[in-house]
Design a protein around this motif. Structure first.
Motif, short mmCIF file in Angstrom:
data_model
loop_
_atom_site.label_atom_id
_atom_site.label_comp_id
_atom_site.label_asym_id
_atom_site.label_seq_id
_atom_site.Cartn_x
_atom_site.Cartn_y
_atom_site.Cartn_z
N VAL A 23 0.84 -1.19 0.00
CA VAL A 23 0.00 0.00 0.00
C VAL A 23 0.88 1.25 0.00
O VAL A 23 1.82 1.36 0.79
CB VAL A 23 -0.94 0.02 1.23
CG1 VAL A 23 -1.71 1.33 1.28
CG2 VAL A 23 -1.90 -1.16 1.17
N ILE A 24 0.57 2.17 -0.91
CA ILE A 24 1.27 3.45 -1.01
C ILE A 24 0.38 4.53 -0.41
O ILE A 24 -0.80 4.64 -0.77
CB ILE A 24 1.60 3.80 -2.47
CG1 ILE A 24 2.26 2.62 -3.18
CG2 ILE A 24 2.46 5.04 -2.55
CD1 ILE A 24 3.56 2.17 -2.58
N HIS A 25 0.92 5.33 0.49
CA HIS A 25 0.16 6.40 1.14
C HIS A 25 0.49 7.74 0.48
O HIS A 25 1.65 8.08 0.31
CB HIS A 25 0.49 6.46 2.63
CG HIS A 25 0.11 5.21 3.38
ND1 HIS A 25 -1.07 5.08 4.06
CD2 HIS A 25 0.77 4.03 3.52
CE1 HIS A 25 -1.13 3.88 4.61
NE2 HIS A 25 -0.02 3.22 4.30
N ARG A 26 -0.56 8.49 0.13
CA ARG A 26 -0.39 9.81 -0.46
C ARG A 26 -1.33 10.78 0.24
O ARG A 26 -2.49 10.45 0.53
CB ARG A 26 -0.74 9.80 -1.96
CG ARG A 26 0.15 8.94 -2.82
CD ARG A 26 1.46 9.61 -3.12
NE ARG A 26 1.30 10.76 -3.99
CZ ARG A 26 2.29 11.57 -4.33
NH1 ARG A 26 3.50 11.38 -3.84
NH2 ARG A 26 2.09 12.59 -5.13
N ALA A 27 -0.85 11.99 0.52
CA ALA A 27 -1.69 13.01 1.15
C ALA A 27 -1.51 14.33 0.42
O ALA A 27 -0.42 14.63 -0.08
CB ALA A 27 -1.33 13.17 2.62
N THR A 28 -2.58 15.11 0.35
CA THR A 28 -2.49 16.43 -0.26
C THR A 28 -1.72 17.36 0.67
O THR A 28 -1.52 17.05 1.85
CB THR A 28 -3.88 17.01 -0.54
OG1 THR A 28 -4.59 17.16 0.70
CG2 THR A 28 -4.69 16.09 -1.45
N THR A 29 -1.32 18.51 0.16
CA THR A 29 -0.54 19.46 0.97
C THR A 29 -1.39 20.19 1.99
O THR A 29 -0.86 20.78 2.94
CB THR A 29 0.12 20.50 0.06
OG1 THR A 29 -0.90 21.20 -0.68
CG2 THR A 29 1.09 19.84 -0.91
N GLY A 30 -2.72 20.19 1.82
CA GLY A 30 -3.58 20.93 2.73
C GLY A 30 -3.64 22.41 2.44
O GLY A 30 -4.02 23.20 3.29
N THR A 31 -3.30 22.80 1.21
CA THR A 31 -3.31 24.23 0.84
C THR A 31 -4.70 24.83 1.03
O THR A 31 -4.83 25.98 1.45
CB THR A 31 -2.89 24.38 -0.63
OG1 THR A 31 -1.61 23.78 -0.80
CG2 THR A 31 -2.80 25.85 -1.02
N THR A 32 -5.75 24.08 0.72
CA THR A 32 -7.11 24.60 0.81
C THR A 32 -7.85 24.06 2.03
O THR A 32 -9.07 24.19 2.12
CB THR A 32 -7.89 24.25 -0.46
OG1 THR A 32 -7.89 22.82 -0.64
CG2 THR A 32 -7.27 24.89 -1.68
N GLY A 33 -7.15 23.47 2.97
CA GLY A 33 -7.81 22.93 4.16
C GLY A 33 -7.00 21.79 4.75
O GLY A 33 -5.79 21.71 4.60
#
Length: 461
Positions: A135-145
């Motif tokens: 499993v590969i984990h990816r997360a957004t930067t949180g720029t908009t929340g």
């Protein structure tokens, strides 16, 4: 003119072979995620080139041929959801999908839309589909929340690589067994090799460690690339192509980058939680071809939910290789113009013009909301004369606008532009609100080393 029957048959066979590869590409990659060294090994390079060649062939498929690939991959995805997850099986049943292998693209529009917040609310035990795969984990930067965390199976995540490589023109930088052995991408601000999907092919911008005898492709945020250009530092290596991550790259910014780096600039449309969605071919700026082999992309009217073409609409995607964490008719929060006509370059993949974010609003004292896109459109003539403008809302009663002049600008007086900007903002907002305009050398970076046009009160929390 009568076509050669042998050539026609050969072409049909090549197209059929390419379609078969693209429909079944998931099975080509291993379940265990290989190390960077193994990804530069012969077997992985052969896998990558097999799919890349199929993608290059499908660039010229008819609409029916493209839809055949999408429909087959959609059926595979739905069968996986139906048989491997009780939660997603009930989701499909409630949507009227009782036989996954008979689903058509036309029926997809009957399924409900789903947003990030709705996905966050689902119990992880239900959201993720079990697979015998890394499993590969990816997360957004949180720029908009709040950052949005996603999971991918190793087989699916490896499909991102050839979709990115297809955006590199063969006549500018050929991709072959030899080039796939080395790190030919140079990453600049906002990107790190360890967190980049093509980490095995990438290195950081570091003049001291780069082989001067080779050519490279640069990948970075447009704002960071412009900073490098503004410094005018000498770099001794050769560049073949520049990929700039940006919501919109103006003509002046593009010209500056191409003049400094002495290489063509291409934009692409991507999301950290989805991968590369579209890319410029170079025929027309800010027009992007869609990777239809990975995505079914719709643009809809946000209120009616109906599909729209040749006009701004909310971008909704179904990710065909997201088996670990299905996203069906996923609301991206982005706005784009999906065009009904094809690009004159000859590539038959559909094209879209990216416009911006849909969920960014200026909140006025009366409670009224003005979309940031509306403000951006109202001051576009000023934006085109400067390096950057950022609007930051501190409270319902106060906004600050930061104007960054073009370096060495002689055409426009920054102070006159700031007065014009304030006047235009007052005309657009039409309410009593404090507007402060400052001329600055640069605006501060937000999360992800980005410098967005609009910073809301929520983003500042």
């Amino acid at each position: 003119m009568i076509s050669d029957p042998l050539s026609l048959n050969t072409n049909k066979l090549a197209k059929k072979f390419a379609a078969t590869i693209l429909i079944n590409q998931r099975s080509i990659f291993p379940r265990h995620y290989p190390s960077d060294v193994k990804r530069r090994g012969l077997l992985h390079r052969l896998r990558t080139l097999l799919i890349l060649n199929a993608l290059n062939t499908s660039c010229f498929f008819s609409a029916d041929e493209q839809e055949e690939i999408q429909e087959s991959r959609l059926q595979q995805l739905f069968l996986h959801m139906y048989t491997q997850s009780s939660f997603w099986r009930e989701y499909l049943k409630k949507s009227g999908i009782l036989h996954p292998l008979s689903i058509t693209l036309n029926e997809l529009s009957c399924l409900p839309l789903i947003s990030k917040d709705e996905l966050r609310a689902i119990d992880p035990l239900d959201l993720y589909v079990d697979e015998k795969s890394d499993v590969i984990h990816r997360a957004t930067t949180g720029t908009t929340g709040e950052p949005f965390r996603t999971q991918w199976s190793a087989q699916d995540f490896q499909q991102w690589t050839p979709c990115y490589l297809r955006a590199i023109p063969e006549d500018i930088f050929p991709i072959n067994l030899h080039t796939l052995r080395r790190q030919f991408f140079i990453l600049t601000s906002g990107f790190q090799p360890r967190d980049w999907p093509l980490s095995h092919l990438a290195r950081q911008w570091d003049i001291g460690s780069i082989d001067l005898a080779r050519r490279y492709v640069i990948h970075g945020n447009a704002s960071g690339l412009e900073e490098l250009a503004d410094k005018r530092d000498h770099y001794p290596f050769q560049l073949a192509l520049i990929f700039a991550a940006s919501a919109h790259l103006g003509e002046q910014g593009r010209e500056k980058l191409e003049k400094y780096f002495k290489a063509p600039v291409r934009r692409y449309y991507a999301m950290r939680d989805c991968g590369w969605i579209g890319w410029e071919c170079g025929y027309e700026n800010n027009v992007l071809h869609i990777n239809t082999e990975r995505f079914i992309l719709e643009t809809i009217d946000s209120e009616s939910g109906k599909s729209v073409f040749d006009a701004p609409g909310e971008i909704v995607i179904t990710i065909l290789d997201s088996w670990r964490m299905p996203r069906i008719r996923y609301r991206t929060g982005d706005v784009g113009i999906l065009q009904s006509s094809l690009c004159p370059c000859g590539i038959t993949l559909p094209i879209i013009k990216f416009v911006g974010r849909i969920d960014e609003f200026l909140i006025l004292p009366s409670g009224k909301k003005i979309p940031a896109l509306q403000i951006q459109s109202a001051i576009w003539n000023i934006i085109m004369l400067v390096k950057r403008i950022q609007i930051k809302q501190h409270s319902p009663n106060k906004i600050c606008a930061y104007l960054v002049p073009q370096p060495h600008a002689t055409v426009s007086n920054p102070m006159l532009l700031s007065e014009k900007l304030k006047r235009r903002l007052q005309e657009t907002i039409k309410e009593r609100i404090s507007i402060e305009v400052s001329v600055v050398s640069e605006v501060p970076e937000q999360k992800g080393e980005k410098r967005p046009f609009f910073v809301s009160m929520r983003s500042r929390e």
